[in-house]
Scaffold this motif. Sequence first.
Motif, PDB file in Angstrom:
ATOM      1  N   THR A 148      -0.622  -3.155   2.283  1.00 20.73           N
ATOM      2  CA  THR A 148      -0.760  -2.690   3.666  1.00 20.73           C
ATOM      3  C   THR A 148      -0.096  -1.332   3.821  1.00 20.73           C
ATOM      4  OG1 THR A 148       1.219  -3.942   4.242  1.00 20.73           O
ATOM      5  CG2 THR A 148      -0.903  -4.950   4.778  1.00 20.73           C
ATOM      6  N   SER A 149       0.790  -0.983   2.903  1.00 18.70           N
ATOM      7  CA  SER A 149       1.497   0.293   2.998  1.00 18.70           C
ATOM      8  C   SER A 149       0.609   1.443   2.542  1.00 18.70           C
ATOM      9  CB  SER A 149       2.757   0.282   2.129  1.00 18.70           C
ATOM     10  OG  SER A 149       3.318   1.582   2.090  1.00 18.70           O
ATOM     11  N   GLY A 150       0.502   2.433   3.415  1.00 16.77           N
ATOM     12  CA  GLY A 150      -0.187   3.662   3.030  1.00 16.77           C
ATOM     13  C   GLY A 150       0.834   4.775   2.878  1.00 16.77           C
ATOM     14  N   ALA A 151       2.122   4.415   2.844  1.00 19.40           N
ATOM     15  CA  ALA A 151       3.203   5.403   2.762  1.00 19.40           C
ATOM     16  C   ALA A 151       3.113   6.196   1.467  1.00 19.40           C
ATOM     17  CB  ALA A 151       4.563   4.704   2.864  1.00 19.40           C
ATOM     18  N   GLU A 152       3.196   7.508   1.597  1.00 21.18           N
ATOM     19  CA  GLU A 152       3.085   8.405   0.439  1.00 21.18           C
ATOM     20  C   GLU A 152       4.091   8.038  -0.658  1.00 21.18           C
ATOM     21  OE1 GLU A 152       1.479  11.330  -1.921  1.00 21.18           O
ATOM     22  OE2 GLU A 152       0.676  10.546  -0.030  1.00 21.18           O
ATOM     23  N   ARG A 153       5.325   7.671  -0.289  1.00 20.22           N
ATOM     24  CA  ARG A 153       6.325   7.343  -1.317  1.00 20.22           C
ATOM     25  C   ARG A 153       5.917   6.100  -2.109  1.00 20.22           C
ATOM     26  NH1 ARG A 153       8.268   5.152   3.192  1.00 20.22           N
ATOM     27  NH2 ARG A 153       9.158   3.069   3.044  1.00 20.22           N
ATOM     28  N   ASP A 154       5.287   5.114  -1.435  1.00 23.07           N
ATOM     29  CA  ASP A 154       4.829   3.911  -2.146  1.00 23.07           C
ATOM     30  C   ASP A 154       3.688   4.246  -3.095  1.00 23.07           C
ATOM     31  OD1 ASP A 154       6.685   2.184  -1.012  1.00 23.07           O
ATOM     32  OD2 ASP A 154       5.357   1.594   0.620  1.00 23.07           O
ATOM     33  N   VAL A 155       2.766   5.085  -2.621  1.00 26.16           N
ATOM     34  CA  VAL A 155       1.626   5.488  -3.455  1.00 26.16           C
ATOM     35  C   VAL A 155       2.129   6.251  -4.677  1.00 26.16           C
ATOM     36  CG1 VAL A 155      -0.480   6.891  -3.523  1.00 26.16           C
ATOM     37  CG2 VAL A 155       0.069   5.563  -1.460  1.00 26.16           C
ATOM     38  N   ARG A 156       2.979   7.248  -4.470  1.00 28.79           N
ATOM     39  CA  ARG A 156       3.522   8.051  -5.586  1.00 28.79           C
ATOM     40  C   ARG A 156       4.273   7.176  -6.595  1.00 28.79           C
ATOM     41  NH1 ARG A 156       3.413  13.466  -5.175  1.00 28.79           N
ATOM     42  NH2 ARG A 156       3.032  14.352  -3.122  1.00 28.79           N
ATOM     43  N   LYS A 157       5.119   6.287  -6.074  1.00 30.94           N
ATOM     44  CA  LYS A 157       5.910   5.428  -6.958  1.00 30.94           C
ATOM     45  C   LYS A 157       4.998   4.516  -7.780  1.00 30.94           C
ATOM     46  CE  LYS A 157       9.892   2.350  -7.069  1.00 30.94           C
ATOM     47  NZ  LYS A 157      10.952   1.701  -6.295  1.00 30.94           N
ATOM     48  N   ALA A 158       3.958   3.953  -7.136  1.00 30.14           N
ATOM     49  CA  ALA A 158       3.034   3.064  -7.852  1.00 30.14           C
ATOM     50  C   ALA A 158       2.356   3.798  -9.006  1.00 30.14           C
ATOM     51  CB  ALA A 158       1.999   2.492  -6.884  1.00 30.14           C
ATOM     52  N   TYR A 191      -4.692   2.597  -6.312  1.00 26.62           N
ATOM     53  CA  TYR A 191      -3.943   2.162  -5.143  1.00 26.62           C
ATOM     54  C   TYR A 191      -4.918   2.068  -3.989  1.00 26.62           C
ATOM     55  CZ  TYR A 191       0.107   1.870  -1.967  1.00 26.62           C
ATOM     56  OH  TYR A 191       1.056   1.450  -1.067  1.00 26.62           O
ATOM     57  N   VAL A 192      -5.026   0.891  -3.396  1.00 26.78           N
ATOM     58  CA  VAL A 192      -5.935   0.682  -2.274  1.00 26.78           C
ATOM     59  C   VAL A 192      -5.132   0.145  -1.099  1.00 26.78           C
ATOM     60  CG1 VAL A 192      -7.961  -0.618  -1.471  1.00 26.78           C
ATOM     61  CG2 VAL A 192      -7.868   0.202  -3.847  1.00 26.78           C
ATOM     62  N   SER A 193      -5.217   0.851   0.027  1.00 27.25           N
ATOM     63  CA  SER A 193      -4.574   0.341   1.243  1.00 27.25           C
ATOM     64  C   SER A 193      -5.472  -0.741   1.819  1.00 27.25           C
ATOM     65  CB  SER A 193      -4.395   1.464   2.263  1.00 27.25           C
ATOM     66  OG  SER A 193      -3.426   2.368   1.793  1.00 27.25           O
ATOM     67  N   LYS A 194      -4.862  -1.879   2.163  1.00 29.37           N
ATOM     68  CA  LYS A 194      -5.636  -2.996   2.716  1.00 29.37           C
ATOM     69  C   LYS A 194      -6.192  -2.604   4.081  1.00 29.37           C
ATOM     70  CE  LYS A 194      -2.664  -6.632   0.902  1.00 29.37           C
ATOM     71  NZ  LYS A 194      -1.595  -7.541   1.307  1.00 29.37           N
ATOM     72  N   PRO A 195      -7.517  -2.640   4.227  1.00 25.88           N
ATOM     73  CA  PRO A 195      -8.076  -2.398   5.564  1.00 25.88           C
ATOM     74  C   PRO A 195      -7.764  -3.604   6.451  1.00 25.88           C
ATOM     75  CG  PRO A 195      -9.754  -2.207   3.833  1.00 25.88           C
ATOM     76  CD  PRO A 195      -8.536  -2.825   3.217  1.00 25.88           C
ATOM     77  N   MET A 196      -7.604  -3.371   7.733  1.00 26.49           N
ATOM     78  CA  MET A 196      -7.300  -4.454   8.665  1.00 26.49           C
ATOM     79  C   MET A 196      -8.561  -5.236   9.052  1.00 26.49           C
ATOM     80  SD  MET A 196      -4.104  -4.522   9.041  1.00 26.49           S
ATOM     81  CE  MET A 196      -3.673  -3.838   7.462  1.00 26.49           C
ATOM     82  N   ASP A 197      -9.686  -4.576   9.004  1.00 25.88           N
ATOM     83  CA  ASP A 197     -10.961  -5.162   9.401  1.00 25.88           C
ATOM     84  C   ASP A 197     -11.543  -5.988   8.249  1.00 25.88           C
ATOM     85  OD1 ASP A 197     -14.105  -4.101   9.008  1.00 25.88           O
ATOM     86  OD2 ASP A 197     -13.652  -5.001  10.954  1.00 25.88           O
ATOM     87  N   VAL A 198     -12.032  -7.189   8.545  1.00 23.22           N
ATOM     88  CA  VAL A 198     -12.526  -8.113   7.515  1.00 23.22           C
ATOM     89  C   VAL A 198     -13.666  -7.504   6.700  1.00 23.22           C
ATOM     90  CG1 VAL A 198     -13.587 -10.366   7.096  1.00 23.22           C
ATOM     91  CG2 VAL A 198     -11.782 -10.149   8.789  1.00 23.22           C
ATOM     92  N   GLU A 199     -14.625  -6.882   7.360  1.00 24.39           N
ATOM     93  CA  GLU A 199     -15.760  -6.287   6.637  1.00 24.39           C
ATOM     94  C   GLU A 199     -15.301  -5.162   5.719  1.00 24.39           C
ATOM     95  OE1 GLU A 199     -18.851  -7.533   6.370  1.00 24.39           O
ATOM     96  OE2 GLU A 199     -17.964  -9.136   7.554  1.00 24.39           O
TER      97      GLU A 199
END
Length: 141
Positions: A94-104, A112-120
């Motif tokens: 759920t995190s789209g934070a740049e520091r999380d993306v860079r660290k990953a 790295y895929v941010s979880k969309p909130m919408d089911v579709e």
Amino acid sequence: KDIHDILLVEDDPGDAGLVRIALRRSRHACRLHHVKDGDEAMAFLRRDELHAQSPRPDLILLDLNLPGRNGHEVLEQIRADAQLSSIPVVILSTSGAERDVRKAYALGASSYVSKPMDVEAFTAAIHSIEDFWFGTAKLPT
């Protein structure tokens, strides 16, 4: 390989359910294995005790915000293990934070895929991950 094994490391039952539903509608034959935290993920991957019969996954979907060992720590351990390091690991967070993306990515995430909130949109994201890893990319055997 006819059936692809996916290890989902996800503590949120709702998100795990969405992944399961998306995979049911998949164009690829997949078997989903679900663990709820980092310790269980490592036990599954190392085939410890209860997981002695676990298959080697073709793909790992890893959440970052896990109880105990977080996703970054799990990723670091996977990449440090010669037996596991070639398995693609897609961070699904759920995190789209740049520091999380860079660290990953610094720790060796395959994507790295941010979880969309919408089911579709969530279903579409899972299908695009599958299409890439099981349709386009060449995986180690």
